[in-house]
Design an enzyme around this catalytic site. Structure first.
Site, PDB file in Angstrom:
ATOM      1  N   LYS A 127       0.858  -1.194   0.000  1.00 46.59           N
ATOM      2  CA  LYS A 127       0.000   0.000   0.000  1.00 46.59           C
ATOM      3  C   LYS A 127       0.890   1.239   0.000  1.00 46.59           C
ATOM      4  O   LYS A 127       1.863   1.297   0.757  1.00 46.59           O
ATOM      5  CB  LYS A 127      -0.905  -0.021   1.238  1.00 46.59           C
ATOM      6  CG  LYS A 127      -1.960   1.077   1.258  1.00 46.59           C
ATOM      7  CD  LYS A 127      -2.871   0.959   2.490  1.00 46.59           C
ATOM      8  CE  LYS A 127      -3.990   1.997   2.455  1.00 46.59           C
ATOM      9  NZ  LYS A 127      -4.906   1.895   3.617  1.00 46.59           N
TER      10      LYS A 127
ATOM     11  N   SER B 214     -10.000   2.161   2.566  1.00 46.96           N
ATOM     12  CA  SER B 214      -9.065   2.831   1.711  1.00 46.96           C
ATOM     13  C   SER B 214      -8.069   1.924   0.990  1.00 46.96           C
ATOM     14  O   SER B 214      -7.460   2.356   0.017  1.00 46.96           O
ATOM     15  CB  SER B 214      -8.266   3.841   2.544  1.00 46.96           C
ATOM     16  OG  SER B 214      -7.446   3.174   3.480  1.00 46.96           O
TER      17      SER B 214
ATOM     18  N   SER C   1     -10.557   0.031   6.747  1.00 48.80           N
ATOM     19  CA  SER C   1      -9.860   0.120   5.454  1.00 48.80           C
ATOM     20  C   SER C   1      -9.137  -1.134   5.003  1.00 48.80           C
ATOM     21  O   SER C   1      -8.643  -1.183   3.875  1.00 48.80           O
ATOM     22  CB  SER C   1      -8.836   1.264   5.496  1.00 48.80           C
ATOM     23  OG  SER C   1      -9.475   2.507   5.385  1.00 48.80           O
TER      24      SER C   1
END
Lengths: 490, 95
Positions: free
Chosen positions: A76, A156, A180
């Site tokens: 990420k 997210s 998320s």
């Protein structure tokens, strides 16, 4: 090759049936082919990946290996990676090249992992749809039956989840402040765990809300998540909230079974207007656990409905403070101004997107003189009540089972009219962050349109082992074999 | 309570974010929607409840106040938008 789980690929690498270079080359090819459709990666690092892969092959040839030697992962783009641009999906960090490596990614590299690139996300991890990224939306590899409407992957960690689901990464790092990891895992038909607060170091992870942020993995199976978490977790003196607690063998816990466990069903999670398929799947999940020898117990978490409103005070307050560092002076983008204040104001107006600005504004307001007690202090007290609800429930049960999200993946551009509508996506996941507990989402079924749905297992602090045991039991019973329409094959 | 345009400008100033008239109007609507929704917390009785400040219930660790990293000037300055030797630069503050 793309159907191998992380555990299976690891076994094939160790048996020398497959080389790390072959595996990485295949994944890099799949990234090149599918990323233009999905936008799951912001930055790809093919040369770095091959360097990592060759180092992995060299150790395997010597008969040596770490927990992840030769395993290609997506990272990420919230984790600082030395020498590789780290953007947090924000314009303000677009030029940022960290001169250091985050603890979590350093742990993965220590164990031999191969990094394919940096995964897309909502800007500064603020969002539930990946629509707020300054580098464009991510498309969910799943489609509704008979429809070509592009769907969100959740957020997210939308790029991480879409990459793993589409088989353009074997696993990925993610972070979870209010859902998320778990909500995108559910939307993309994969597994993802937010561990206990303090289990993974936050050092080198771009900060959003420091008392809620936790790193964790997403992967295609519960066992794969357990393997990844075992590598990511561990005490780190550089994070003052890192827990000095030994990391158990999470993967071994997956095989424990649930015989004799007491599983709680919080009645407040049965929401009006929840899709009937989600309620049915929840009941099915409880039946699976009962059949596997668990006892089902009704529990009450009376402050559940206040979790989101509490979150939308605490998280923006912490964000407004954390994001004060983006001032155009030390790193990141700068917009010119006639004086220092104008330079700050122009830099932050140009560099932050609309959702980030909204949250900074809310946070600034709730912390400002005269409003602190009414909002922030009040929210911290309600947060204490949310934790107390869970503590009392865990006197009666070993884990809780709930749906992960109130719906399946929605269309890109839907739920954008009003920020609160988007926030409601995290209603089942946010209380877990407020209380600092571990939560795992497992793909358990499909809705009428053929989209994946997840069930969430919530555990006691630092009892990820029970969470993995319950999650693996659900996974075995569900036999989830559906595949997204966009995926690497061969 | 409801925020008026002057309050929005004041918050934006505190947050060091430039806003124009159109943005003030849009933010006023959005922020008031969010704050109106947050007002549901008024229903909760928190009498006698100690605030929970952190994500973990454990105590913070203390450490020796000592230098633990070598001189990293170049690494630290490597991402500066503008610099002059070992210094960050900013627009002139004093005339």
């Amino acid at each position: 090759m793309f159907e191998l789980s992380l555990a299976e690929a690891r076994a094939a690498l160790r048996a020398r049936k497959l080389s790390a270079r072959e595996l990485t080359t295949a994944y890099l090819g799949a990234v090149e082919q599918l990323n233009p459709q999905l936008n799951a990666y912001i930055t790809t690092t093919p040369e770095l990946a091959l360097t990592h892969a060759d180092a992995a092959d060299a150790s395997l040839a010597r008969g040596e290996h770490g927990a992840l030697t030769g395993i290609p992962l997506a990272i990420k783009d919230l984790f600082a990676t030395k020498g590789v641009r780290t953007t947090a999906a924000s314009k303000i960090l677009a030029p940022f090249i960290p001169p250091y490596e985050s603890t979590v990614t350093a742990n993965l590299l220590r164990d031999g992992a191969v990094f394919l690139g940096k995964a897309n996300l909502d800007e500064f991890a603020m969002g539930s749809s990946n629509m707020t990224s300054a580098f464009g939306a991510v498309t969910n590899p799943w489609k509704r039956a008979g429809s070509n409407t592009p769907l969100v992957p959740g957020g997210s960690s939308g790029g991480s989840a879409a990459a793993v689901a589409a088989r353009i990464a074997l696993g990925a790092t993610a972070t979870d402040t209010g859902g998320s990891i778990r909500q995108p895992a559910a939307f993309c038909g994969i597994a993802g765990i937010k561990p206990t607060y303090g289990r993974c170091s936050r050092w080198g992870v771009v900060a959003f809300a420091s008392s809620l942020d936790q790193a964790g993995p997403v992967a295609r199976t519960v066992e794969d998540c357990a393997i990844l978490l075992g590598s990511m977790a561990g005490f780190d003196a550089k994070d003052s909230t890192s827990a000095d607690i030994a990391v158990p063998d999470f993967a071994a816990a997956c095989a424990r079974g649930v015989k004799g466990l007491r599983i709680g069903v919080p009645k407040e999670y049965r929401m009006d207007g929840m899709a009937p398929e989600i309620d049915a799947l929840w009941q099915q999940g409880l039946a699976w656990l009962r059949d596997a020898g668990a006892t089902i117990v009704d529990v009450s978490l009376p402050h559940t409905k206040y979790g989101l409103a509490t979150y939308y005070i605490v998280a923006p307050a912490e964000a407004s403070s954390n994001l004060a560092r983006y001032d155009g002076v030390r790193y990141g983008a700068r917009s010119p101004g006639r004086d220092l204040i104008e330079m700050y104001e122009n830099t932050r107006a140009d560099g932050f997107g609309a959702e980030v600005k909204r949250r900074i504004m809310i946070g600034t307001y709730v912390l400002s003189a005269g409003y602190y007690d009414a909002y922030y202090l009040k929210a911290q007290k309600v947060r204490a009540l949310i934790l107390r609800d869970f503590t009392e429930a865990f006197e009666k049960v070993d884990a809780l089972l709930t749906p992960t999200a109130p719906s399946a993946a929605f269309g890109q551009g839907e739920k954008m009219d009003d920020p609160v509508t988007m926030y409601l996506n995290d209603i089942f996941t946010v209380p877990v962050n407020m209380a600092g507990l571990p939560g795992l989402s497992v793909p358990a079924g499909l809705d009428a349109a053929g989209l994946p749905l997840g069930l969430q297992i919530i555990g006691r602090p630092f009892d990820e082992e029970t969470v993995f045991a319950v999650g693996a039991a659900i996974e075995r019973a569900a036999g989830f074999t559906a595949r997204p329409s966009i995926r690497a094959e061969g | 309570m409801s925020l008026d345009p002057a309050a929005i400008r004041r918050i934006a100033r505190l947050a060091r974010i430039r806003v124009d008239d159109a943005q003030v109007q849009q933010m006023q609507g959005e922020l008031n929607t969010i704050l109106g929704w947050i007002d549901q917390l008024n229903e909760v009785d928190v009498t006698g409840i100690e605030p929970l400040t952190g994500g973990a219930t454990m105590a913070m660790r203390l450490r020796e106040d000592a230098v633990t990293v070598p001189d990293l000037t170049e690494a630290v300055l490597s991402n500066a938008p503008d610099r002059d030797g070992p210094f960050y630069t900013v627009p002139k503050v004093v005339e």
